[in-house]
Design a protein around this motif. Structure first.
Motif, PDB file in Angstrom:
ATOM      1  N   GLU A 132       6.665   4.698  -0.794  1.00 19.70           N
ATOM      2  CA  GLU A 132       6.576   5.929   0.030  1.00 19.70           C
ATOM      3  C   GLU A 132       7.164   5.716   1.670  1.00 19.70           C
ATOM      4  OE1 GLU A 132       2.951   8.832   1.705  1.00 19.70           O
ATOM      5  OE2 GLU A 132       2.336   7.275   0.625  1.00 19.70           O
ATOM      6  N   TYR A 133       8.012   6.951   2.035  1.00 18.82           N
ATOM      7  CA  TYR A 133       8.484   6.799   3.241  1.00 18.82           C
ATOM      8  C   TYR A 133       8.684   8.254   3.800  1.00 18.82           C
ATOM      9  CZ  TYR A 133      13.020   8.374   1.518  1.00 18.82           C
ATOM     10  OH  TYR A 133      13.944   9.211   1.104  1.00 18.82           O
ATOM     11  N   ILE A 134       8.902   8.345   5.057  1.00 20.31           N
ATOM     12  CA  ILE A 134       9.131   9.790   5.894  1.00 20.31           C
ATOM     13  C   ILE A 134      10.007   9.432   7.011  1.00 20.31           C
ATOM     14  CG2 ILE A 134       7.173   9.267   7.351  1.00 20.31           C
ATOM     15  CD1 ILE A 134       6.738  12.497   6.914  1.00 20.31           C
ATOM     16  N   PRO A 135      11.074  10.367   6.911  1.00 17.56           N
ATOM     17  CA  PRO A 135      11.973  10.285   8.044  1.00 17.56           C
ATOM     18  C   PRO A 135      11.363  10.908   9.403  1.00 17.56           C
ATOM     19  CG  PRO A 135      12.917  11.178   6.118  1.00 17.56           C
ATOM     20  CD  PRO A 135      11.548  11.036   6.246  1.00 17.56           C
ATOM     21  N   VAL A 136      11.389  10.352  10.473  1.00 14.83           N
ATOM     22  CA  VAL A 136      10.492  11.028  11.779  1.00 14.83           C
ATOM     23  C   VAL A 136      11.329  12.510  12.271  1.00 14.83           C
ATOM     24  CG1 VAL A 136      10.065  10.951  14.129  1.00 14.83           C
ATOM     25  CG2 VAL A 136       9.896   8.597  12.475  1.00 14.83           C
ATOM     26  N   GLN A 137      12.491  12.568  11.798  1.00 18.19           N
ATOM     27  CA  GLN A 137      13.388  13.773  12.193  1.00 18.19           C
ATOM     28  C   GLN A 137      12.722  14.611  11.311  1.00 18.19           C
ATOM     29  OE1 GLN A 137      14.451  10.714  12.107  1.00 18.19           O
ATOM     30  NE2 GLN A 137      15.959  10.526  14.092  1.00 18.19           N
TER      31      GLN A 137
ATOM     32  N   SER B 272       0.917  -1.315   0.185  1.00 12.75           N
ATOM     33  CA  SER B 272       0.122  -0.085  -0.019  1.00 12.75           C
ATOM     34  C   SER B 272       0.984   1.368  -0.036  1.00 12.75           C
ATOM     35  CB  SER B 272      -0.786   0.134   1.276  1.00 12.75           C
ATOM     36  OG  SER B 272      -0.021   0.274   2.279  1.00 12.75           O
ATOM     37  N   LEU B 273       0.221   2.394  -0.180  1.00  9.09           N
ATOM     38  CA  LEU B 273       1.005   3.742   0.037  1.00  9.09           C
ATOM     39  C   LEU B 273       0.985   3.961   1.662  1.00  9.09           C
ATOM     40  CD1 LEU B 273      -1.778   5.452   0.821  1.00  9.09           C
ATOM     41  CD2 LEU B 273      -1.853   5.827  -1.559  1.00  9.09           C
ATOM     42  N   LEU B 274       1.641   4.971   1.905  1.00  8.25           N
ATOM     43  CA  LEU B 274       1.982   5.261   3.542  1.00  8.25           C
ATOM     44  C   LEU B 274       0.658   6.100   4.111  1.00  8.25           C
ATOM     45  CD1 LEU B 274       3.370   4.484   6.074  1.00  8.25           C
ATOM     46  CD2 LEU B 274       5.085   6.565   5.304  1.00  8.25           C
ATOM     47  N   GLY B 275       0.590   7.071   2.970  1.00 11.49           N
ATOM     48  CA  GLY B 275      -0.249   8.088   3.636  1.00 11.49           C
ATOM     49  C   GLY B 275       0.373   9.322   4.375  1.00 11.49           C
TER      50      GLY B 275
END
Length: 410
Positions: free
Chosen positions: A383-388, A136-139
């Motif tokens: 899709e990904y995202i760095p928390v920082q 899936s995508l991440l959103g």
């Protein structure tokens, strides 16, 4: 950090895909689940004037804590996720201290998020990433923005020593299908200007975007037995192909960048008798945008002359370049740029190769530049995202509120 992770995951695991074929607002009932959750959460953290209207637009207020007049500013994100890829059963995974190597998203399907292909991954080595399971995508587009805005409001509430004016926030439905600003009540929102937290990588700051139009080409053919078709058959599928091939071959998404415009056909459905070709037109320059639409009409006219009015062309403008509305109030971009610098981020000012709610809102009387939310590879399984990056976006929001009070308070 854990607070941001938990909040973000609680949002992305709610399916909020919008539906371009629906004529309701929100376009999908499931967007109400997140809207109602956000209303309760905003009340819980101490926001005031929390509301959700009949169309699913969530708004809330953080009152001023200064003794002088400060312009009312706003922050906006959207609740829906793209219908371009699967958005159900999202199972995010947290990768701590990313080692710079391949990330196996789905071993069974051999789906790998690799820095050899997605080179941006390497700038986040050692950071905490949130990724998909490959199905899936991440959103993060744009639940990262929602996470950042609410976290920033929570921080300002718990730190009254940080002075700020009145802040309005809003979360919209249906941005991914171009309707996010359609029923936005600018007067009710009551801000002098706002920022959409809807950009990609850390540092992005955007105040110009495409002029955009949607294109539908309906082609009427004539079906005749192929054995006796000479001089009689008109194959609508071949006419559709001819129409597309009469456009400049290099002016397509995969061969353009920066402020270069393009034509893009994304759907063809039909048979010999009837074919429908759907696409979009994009250009940052308004005159070139108009020229592109004129070229489409010219091609339609030429083919109609040869094939007896077989083609019906429909062009509908969708949104315009917000630069025209931002430049007269450019101090709102300067504030965001300074806020990034103050929290240790190098601003990366670039044109949007797309649009946001802010492009339409700017033409509705609410100037609205776009700020990074931190994610990468939107609308797909990579899709990904760095928390920082989300943490830094929170800091930028807080700093914008502070700078507005310091620089423009009376």
């Amino acid at each position: 950090m854990q607070n941001i992770i938990d909040r973000f995951i609680s949002y992305v695991t709610i399916d909020t895909q919008s539906d371009p074929k629906s004529d309701t607002t929100p376009s999908t009932a499931k967007q109400w689940i997140l809207a109602n959750k956000l209303v309760e959460e905003l009340k819980d953290i101490g926001m005031q004037d929390v509301s959700v209207d009949e169309n699913g637009y969530v708004m809330a207020t953080l009152p001023s804590n200064t003794d002088h007049d400060v312009p009312v500013i706003g922050f906006i994100s959207h609740m829906d996720t793209s219908p371009d890829f699967n958005g159900t059963n999202i199972r995010p995974r947290v990768i701590e201290k990313y080692n710079g190597k391949d990330i196996v998203l789905n071993e069974k399907e051999n789906i790998i998020l690799s820095p050899r292909y997605f080179e941006d991954l390497l700038q986040y080595k050692g950071q905490t990433l949130i990724v998909t399971d490959g199905t899936s995508l991440l959103g993060a587009d744009d639940k990262a923005g929602i996470t950042e805005i609410i976290t920033a409001m929570e921080y300002l509430i718990s730190h009254p020593e940080i002075k700020h004016g009145k802040i309005r926030i809003a979360f919209t439905p249906d941005e991914e299908i171009g309707r996010g600003a359609g029923k936005f009540n600018v007067e009710k929102f009551g801000a002098e200007w706002a920022y959409t937290m809807d950009g990609s990588q850390i540092g992005e700051l955007e105040y110009e975007n495409f002029n955009a139009a949607g294109v539908t080409i309906k082609i009427k053919g004539k079906s005749v037995h192929p054995g006796y078709a000479k001089g009689k058959m008109v194959n609508s599928l071949l006419l559709a192909n001819r129409f597309a091939n009469m456009l400049p071959p290099n002016e397509v998404p995969q061969r353009t960048e920066g402020t270069e415009g393009f034509f893009h056909f994304y759907s063809i459905k039909g048979d010999v008798e009837n074919t429908v070709l759907e696409g979009i037109v994009r250009d940052h320059d308004f005159d070139k945008f108009e020229a592109r639409k004129e070229l489409l009409q010219k091609i339609a006219n030429e083919l109609n002359f040869k094939h007896g009015n077989a083609i019906t062309l429909e062009i509908k403008d969708q949104y315009y370049n917000m630069r025209e509305k931002i430049e007269p109030v450019f101090h709102i971009v300067d504030i965001a740029e300074q806020a990034m610098k103050d929290v240790g981020i190098e601003p990366f000012i670039k044109p949007i190769r797309g649009g946001t709610d802010g492009s339409q809102l700017s033409y509705m009387g609410l100037p609205c530049p776009n700020i990074f939310a931190g994610g990468h590879n939107f609308h797909g399984k990579y899709e990904y995202i760095p928390v920082q990056s989300m943490q830094k976006a929170v800091e930028v929001i807080v700093k914008i509120a502070q700078l507005t009070s310091e620089k423009y308070g009376k």
